[in-house]
Every structure is written in C-alpha cells, then in structure tokens.
Write a protein that holds these residues in place. Structure first.
Motif, mmCIF file in Angstrom:
data_model
loop_
_atom_site.group_PDB
_atom_site.id
_atom_site.type_symbol
_atom_site.label_atom_id
_atom_site.label_comp_id
_atom_site.label_asym_id
_atom_site.label_seq_id
_atom_site.Cartn_x
_atom_site.Cartn_y
_atom_site.Cartn_z
ATOM 1 N N UNK A 259 14.131 -46.288 8.358
ATOM 2 C CA UNK A 259 14.626 -45.017 8.873
ATOM 3 C C UNK A 259 13.965 -43.828 8.178
ATOM 4 N N UNK A 260 13.860 -43.873 6.853
ATOM 5 C CA UNK A 260 13.267 -42.734 6.142
ATOM 6 C C UNK A 260 11.838 -42.476 6.603
ATOM 7 N N UNK A 261 11.065 -43.555 6.800
ATOM 8 C CA UNK A 261 9.686 -43.384 7.255
ATOM 9 C C UNK A 261 9.635 -42.855 8.678
ATOM 10 N N UNK A 262 10.518 -43.344 9.532
ATOM 11 C CA UNK A 262 10.553 -42.885 10.913
ATOM 12 C C UNK A 262 10.858 -41.389 10.986
ATOM 13 N N UNK A 263 11.805 -40.941 10.169
ATOM 14 C CA UNK A 263 12.145 -39.515 10.143
ATOM 15 C C UNK A 263 10.974 -38.708 9.599
ATOM 16 N N UNK A 264 10.375 -39.186 8.499
ATOM 17 C CA UNK A 264 9.238 -38.471 7.906
ATOM 18 C C UNK A 264 8.071 -38.364 8.878
ATOM 19 N N UNK A 265 7.898 -39.390 9.720
ATOM 20 C CA UNK A 265 6.800 -39.391 10.692
ATOM 21 C C UNK A 265 7.155 -38.642 11.974
ATOM 22 N N UNK A 266 8.383 -38.127 12.033
ATOM 23 C CA UNK A 266 8.781 -37.352 13.202
ATOM 24 C C UNK A 266 9.029 -38.175 14.446
ATOM 25 N N UNK A 267 9.343 -39.458 14.295
ATOM 26 C CA UNK A 267 9.595 -40.314 15.452
ATOM 27 C C UNK A 267 10.975 -39.989 16.014
ATOM 28 N N UNK A 268 11.085 -39.622 17.287
ATOM 29 C CA UNK A 268 12.407 -39.328 17.864
ATOM 30 C C UNK A 268 13.320 -40.549 17.785
ATOM 31 N N UNK A 269 14.590 -40.300 17.610
ATOM 32 C CA UNK A 269 15.536 -41.403 17.435
ATOM 33 C C UNK A 269 15.518 -42.360 18.623
ATOM 34 N N UNK A 270 15.321 -41.853 19.825
ATOM 35 C CA UNK A 270 15.352 -42.748 20.987
ATOM 36 C C UNK A 270 14.155 -43.695 21.012
ATOM 37 N N UNK A 271 13.161 -43.455 20.147
ATOM 38 C CA UNK A 271 11.996 -44.341 20.077
ATOM 39 C C UNK A 271 12.049 -45.253 18.854
ATOM 40 N N UNK A 272 13.129 -45.192 18.085
ATOM 41 C CA UNK A 272 13.256 -46.092 16.941
ATOM 42 C C UNK A 272 13.384 -47.529 17.441
ATOM 43 N N UNK A 273 12.873 -48.488 16.680
ATOM 44 C CA UNK A 273 13.005 -49.884 17.099
ATOM 45 C C UNK A 273 14.463 -50.337 17.065
ATOM 46 N N UNK A 274 14.801 -51.236 17.969
ATOM 47 C CA UNK A 274 16.148 -51.810 17.978
ATOM 48 C C UNK A 274 16.239 -52.881 16.904
ATOM 49 N N UNK A 275 17.218 -52.803 16.018
ATOM 50 C CA UNK A 275 17.324 -53.821 14.961
ATOM 51 C C UNK A 275 17.561 -55.211 15.533
ATOM 52 N N UNK A 276 17.151 -56.197 14.771
ATOM 53 C CA UNK A 276 17.429 -57.581 15.148
ATOM 54 C C UNK A 276 18.929 -57.834 15.133
ATOM 55 N N UNK A 277 19.374 -58.684 16.033
ATOM 56 C CA UNK A 277 20.778 -59.096 16.038
ATOM 57 C C UNK A 277 21.028 -60.096 14.915
ATOM 58 N N UNK A 278 22.258 -60.169 14.485
ATOM 59 C CA UNK A 278 22.644 -61.138 13.467
ATOM 60 C C UNK A 278 22.716 -62.537 14.067
ATOM 61 N N UNK A 279 22.452 -63.568 13.280
ATOM 62 C CA UNK A 279 22.733 -64.935 13.742
ATOM 63 C C UNK A 279 24.201 -65.063 14.130
ATOM 64 N N UNK A 280 24.452 -65.782 15.199
ATOM 65 C CA UNK A 280 25.805 -65.881 15.719
ATOM 66 C C UNK A 280 26.822 -66.408 14.731
ATOM 67 N N UNK A 281 26.394 -67.282 13.824
ATOM 68 C CA UNK A 281 27.349 -67.873 12.880
ATOM 69 C C UNK A 281 27.816 -66.877 11.819
ATOM 70 N N UNK A 282 27.127 -65.717 11.711
ATOM 71 C CA UNK A 282 27.552 -64.715 10.732
ATOM 72 C C UNK A 282 28.840 -64.023 11.155
ATOM 73 N N UNK A 283 29.047 -63.827 12.459
ATOM 74 C CA UNK A 283 30.127 -62.964 12.930
ATOM 75 C C UNK A 283 31.520 -63.497 12.599
ATOM 76 N N UNK A 284 31.839 -64.773 12.830
ATOM 77 C CA UNK A 284 33.174 -65.245 12.436
ATOM 78 C C UNK A 284 33.393 -65.212 10.929
#
Length: 321
Positions: A259-284
């Motif tokens: 995030x810090x690099x994206x902000x410093x580089x002026x990347x608009x928030x709507x162009x930020x990469x979508x984070x990876x989802x958690x493995x399903x076994x983490x949620x319970x």
C-alpha cells in the motif's frame, strides 16, 4: 476512523452540528483489514458480533472507572448506538481552539509491550524511530515489556495514518496545554483499566489505539471501540488474538499488498491489486478465535466456543503465529 478503512458500517440517526452531538449506530461486520488496504476479500463468521459485545463491555467497564465515553447502548447482536461527532476533513485542520462536537483528528497509541508485529520493531530497524524516542536504552527484544507506557500519536485523515510528535498532535487538535494533558491522562487511565482486565482473564494487552471527540459541552469523550481486537493487540500464551495472525500469513507467503508504495507511486485506489483470499480452512479457526476471545473477555458464554487455550492452539497449528 474513515469508513474506507473501517470494519464497521455507520448509520447516522441524527446528524451532529457545530453545537450539538448527534446519534450514530455502528454495525460491526465480519470484515477485517490489514496493510491499510481497507476491507480484505474474506469475511470471518461471527467476528462482528464478538467485537461488538467486547466493545459494549469495555465501554461499561471504562465508564465504571470514571471515563466518559460516547457509548449509549448495544443493539443486539452486532450494533452499538453512540453519541456522534462531526468527522474533521483536511480543510478543517488544525482544529480551531474551542471547537465542539468534533472527533479529534489524531489517534493516541499506547504500548506497554513490544510483541512480534509491533510497528516499533520495523521502524527501529528502518531508522524512522530511535530507542530514545521510545524511552529505551537499547534495541528491544521481541516481546519486551516496557517499564513505562510508550505514548504515540498518528494522523487520521490521511490514506495511511502518519506518526507525528506530541507538539504536532496538539496543534492538530486545537487543545490547550491543560486539555491536552487531560487527553494524555485519560488515555493512560483507559490503557491501565484494559490492561488490568486483560491480566485478570489471562490475556496480555500489549498496545492499543484510542480516539477521542470533543462533546457539545467541550468535554473530552472516548470514542470508537477501545480494547477490541480491531483496536488493541491482545495475546494469549504468545499467540495473537486477532488479525495479526492473518497479516503474518500474507507476509510470510509473499502476498502483502504494498500500500505505501502504491500511494507513493500515485496509483489510484481502484487500480490497486485485489488481495489473495485466505485458505478456506482459516475461516472457521478465526471464527472460533474471535468468539472465544469475546467469551473470555466478557465472561458471557453465547456460542459455546472452544476455550482460549484450544482456540489459540488451533490458530497456531492451522495458520501460524
């Protein structure tokens, strides 16, 4: 906290004005945030209700200790009604002396221990913080308990909160010396009450961030959700009881959002990469952790969750520390 970075939804029942506080309702969701990204892709079932019940318990605990708070009532299962203040925007800063019915634009952070994940270790390594500034003689060990609480301040209206010194914080808030001292004293009282309760139930309250508002009568009022896993770093037997374990997993697997690099580089928030989802076994496992933490903290058994030793052992086994 700006809604973008919050895991709570805000409903305004009655808006605040320059001369009167309003009424708001926080809905605590099952979302979580890390890396200042905003809400991450996954939901942790039950996290919202578990956090809301901890927040309500803490407000009542603190009010009994003489701390004035914005809490009005809990609306089961996962909402809290509170006295609403106006949220400052950058054009309002610094706040004018004597401003009323306004959230102060700084967070006050208190650290009593420096566990893994504390930003103090990272900032010391980067040279943006010195041991002397943290009240230390040498570089601290991971998990070191501080002789005296270390109080810091951070901005609240930036995309990523910035650490600032006490003079800057006082200037932004518009508080005179006496009221700024009252802010500090109240913060230390809040930290002391929460830390004492944590010890009583077998936890460590290592650090916490606190927000305050100026009420319509000019009084300082504790706001937000103090002592919950979204605002405080709570450990049981060396295991983080909150989102830090998920942050560690992202970092350890090279999935951190820069995030810090994206902000410093002026990347608009709507162009930020979508984070990876958690493995399903983490949620319970995380769901059990939040519910177990809430039951341990409040003493109220609502879900018959695993006890905290079992819940944290599962976290360590499935996700890691």
């Amino acid at each position: 906290m700006p809604v973008l970075h919050s895991t709570k939804n805000l409903q305004i029942t009655a808006p605040a004005t320059e001369t009167s506080t309003g009424v708001g309702v926080f809905e605590y969701t099952d979302a979580y945030t890390v890396f200042h990204y905003g809400r991450m892709p996954d939901l942790v079932p039950g996290k919202g209700e578990a956090t809301a019940r901890m927040a309500a318990f803490n407000f009542q605990l603190l009010q009994a200790a003489g701390v004035r708070t914005h809490f009005r009532r809990i609306i089961a299962p996962d909402r809290i009604e509170f006295d609403l203040a106006r949220f400052p925007v950058p054009d309002d800063l610094p706040l004018a002396p004597g401003v009323r019915s306004t959230l102060l634009p700084v967070q006050v952070l208190v650290r009593t221990e420096l566990p893994q994940g504390s930003s103090v270790h990272r900032r010391l390594a980067a040279g943006t913080l010195t041991p002397a500034q943290a009240g230390l003689g040498t570089l601290p060990a991971v998990g070191e308990e501080l002789k005296e609480p270390f109080v810091e301040f951070a901005t609240m209206v930036d995309d990523v909160n910035q650490y600032i010194d006490a003079a800057h914080a006082q200037r932004l808030t518009g508080l005179d010396d006496h009221r700024f001292r009252t802010l500090l004293d109240t913060t230390l009282t809040v930290n002391r009450v929460l830390s004492k309760h944590a010890r009583a139930v077998g936890l460590r309250h290592c650090d916490g961030k606190f927000e305050f508002m100026v009420a319509a009568d000019g009084g300082l009022v504790l706001a937000d959700s103090p002592g919950t896993p979204d605002e405080s770093r709570l450990l049981f037997d060396g295991v983080h009881c909150g989102k830090q374990v998920l942050r560690n997993w992202y970092v350890d697997n090279g999935l951190e959002v820069p995030v810090n690099r994206l902000i410093a580089d002026g990347v608009p928030r709507h162009r930020w990469p979508t984070p990876a989802s958690l493995p399903g076994e983490f949620l319970p496992v995380m769901s059990d952790l939040y519910r177990s933490l809430s039951e341990t903290w409040t003493g109220e058994r609502r879900w018959s969750a695993p006890d905290l030793p079992a819940a944290t052992s599962a976290v360590a086994r499935v996700i890691g520390h």
